[in-house]
Design a protein around this motif. Structure first.
Motif, PDB file in Angstrom:
ATOM      1  N   ARG A   7       0.778  -1.240   0.000  1.00  0.00           N
ATOM      2  CA  ARG A   7       0.000   0.000   0.000  1.00  0.00           C
ATOM      3  C   ARG A   7       0.806   1.285   0.000  1.00  0.00           C
ATOM      4  NH1 ARG A   7      -0.350  -2.144   5.288  1.00  0.00           N
ATOM      5  NH2 ARG A   7       0.488  -0.694   6.806  1.00  0.00           N
ATOM      6  N   HIS A   8       2.112   1.249  -0.179  1.00  0.00           N
ATOM      7  CA  HIS A   8       2.904   2.450   0.025  1.00  0.00           C
ATOM      8  C   HIS A   8       2.719   3.535  -1.013  1.00  0.00           C
ATOM      9  CE1 HIS A   8       4.483   0.936   3.547  1.00  0.00           C
ATOM     10  NE2 HIS A   8       4.880  -0.154   2.963  1.00  0.00           N
ATOM     11  N   GLY A   9       2.364   3.216  -2.220  1.00  0.00           N
ATOM     12  CA  GLY A   9       2.122   4.265  -3.185  1.00  0.00           C
ATOM     13  C   GLY A   9       0.709   4.783  -3.086  1.00  0.00           C
ATOM     14  N   CYS A  10      -0.089   4.127  -2.280  1.00  0.00           N
ATOM     15  CA  CYS A  10      -1.518   4.443  -2.201  1.00  0.00           C
ATOM     16  C   CYS A  10      -1.804   5.501  -1.157  1.00  0.00           C
ATOM     17  CB  CYS A  10      -2.308   3.186  -1.851  1.00  0.00           C
ATOM     18  SG  CYS A  10      -2.108   1.869  -3.025  1.00  0.00           S
ATOM     19  N   GLN A  11      -2.863   6.197  -1.393  1.00  0.00           N
ATOM     20  CA  GLN A  11      -3.358   7.147  -0.415  1.00  0.00           C
ATOM     21  C   GLN A  11      -4.664   6.582   0.113  1.00  0.00           C
ATOM     22  OE1 GLN A  11      -3.789  10.786  -2.533  1.00  0.00           O
ATOM     23  NE2 GLN A  11      -1.607  11.215  -2.524  1.00  0.00           N
ATOM     24  N   GLN A  12      -4.879   6.722   1.393  1.00  0.00           N
ATOM     25  CA  GLN A  12      -6.109   6.245   1.992  1.00  0.00           C
ATOM     26  C   GLN A  12      -6.951   7.443   2.381  1.00  0.00           C
ATOM     27  OE1 GLN A  12      -4.740   3.910   5.279  1.00  0.00           O
ATOM     28  NE2 GLN A  12      -3.895   2.335   3.983  1.00  0.00           N
ATOM     29  N   GLN A  13      -8.218   7.403   2.032  1.00  0.00           N
ATOM     30  CA  GLN A  13      -9.089   8.512   2.369  1.00  0.00           C
ATOM     31  C   GLN A  13      -9.853   8.155   3.631  1.00  0.00           C
ATOM     32  OE1 GLN A  13     -11.375  10.023  -0.801  1.00  0.00           O
ATOM     33  NE2 GLN A  13     -12.165  11.717   0.374  1.00  0.00           N
ATOM     34  N   ILE A  18      -7.021  12.881   3.014  1.00  0.00           N
ATOM     35  CA  ILE A  18      -6.178  11.864   2.389  1.00  0.00           C
ATOM     36  C   ILE A  18      -4.969  11.633   3.276  1.00  0.00           C
ATOM     37  CG2 ILE A  18      -4.770  11.286   0.390  1.00  0.00           C
ATOM     38  CD1 ILE A  18      -6.717  12.910  -1.292  1.00  0.00           C
ATOM     39  N   GLN A  20      -1.416   9.639   4.076  1.00  0.00           N
ATOM     40  CA  GLN A  20      -0.274   8.902   3.528  1.00  0.00           C
ATOM     41  C   GLN A  20       0.267   8.029   4.650  1.00  0.00           C
ATOM     42  OE1 GLN A  20       1.259   9.030   0.513  1.00  0.00           O
ATOM     43  NE2 GLN A  20       0.147  10.689  -0.435  1.00  0.00           N
ATOM     44  N   GLU A  63       9.817   7.439   5.632  1.00  0.00           N
ATOM     45  CA  GLU A  63      10.816   8.449   5.273  1.00  0.00           C
ATOM     46  C   GLU A  63      12.225   7.876   5.375  1.00  0.00           C
ATOM     47  OE1 GLU A  63      10.477  11.407   3.853  1.00  0.00           O
ATOM     48  OE2 GLU A  63       8.346  10.966   3.782  1.00  0.00           O
TER      49      GLU A  63
END
Length: 74
Positions: A7-13, A18, A20, A63
């Motif tokens: 899921r690292h490229g994904c954004q969760q709403q 949103i 990260q 990071e």
């Protein structure tokens, strides 16, 4: 192709905001770096990846993964 479970490229709403991800599991960090878990643990022991413990889980700061990858020599 990226594994849909990764899921690292994904954004969760969440509630219109949103979010990260800021932490990931050791297995997820290993996948992101294209490394095995053993090598990832070696990098943690060497202080090259920053971890935090929450309860019994040990998580890596995303990071820290990005900084490690950006500082690799080509």
């Amino acid at each position: 192709m990226v594994d849909p479970k990764f899921r690292h490229g994904c954004q969760q709403q969440h509630g219109g905001i949103i979010l990260q991800p800021i932490l990931c599991s050791i297995s997820e960090a290993a996948k992101a770096l294209g490394l095995g878990r053993s090598k990832t643990y070696e990098l943690i022991a060497a202080g090259q990846l920053e971890t935090v413990s929450i309860g019994r889980r040990r998580l890596i700061r995303i990071e820290s993964v990005k900084a490690f990858a950006e500082n690799l020599e080509v």
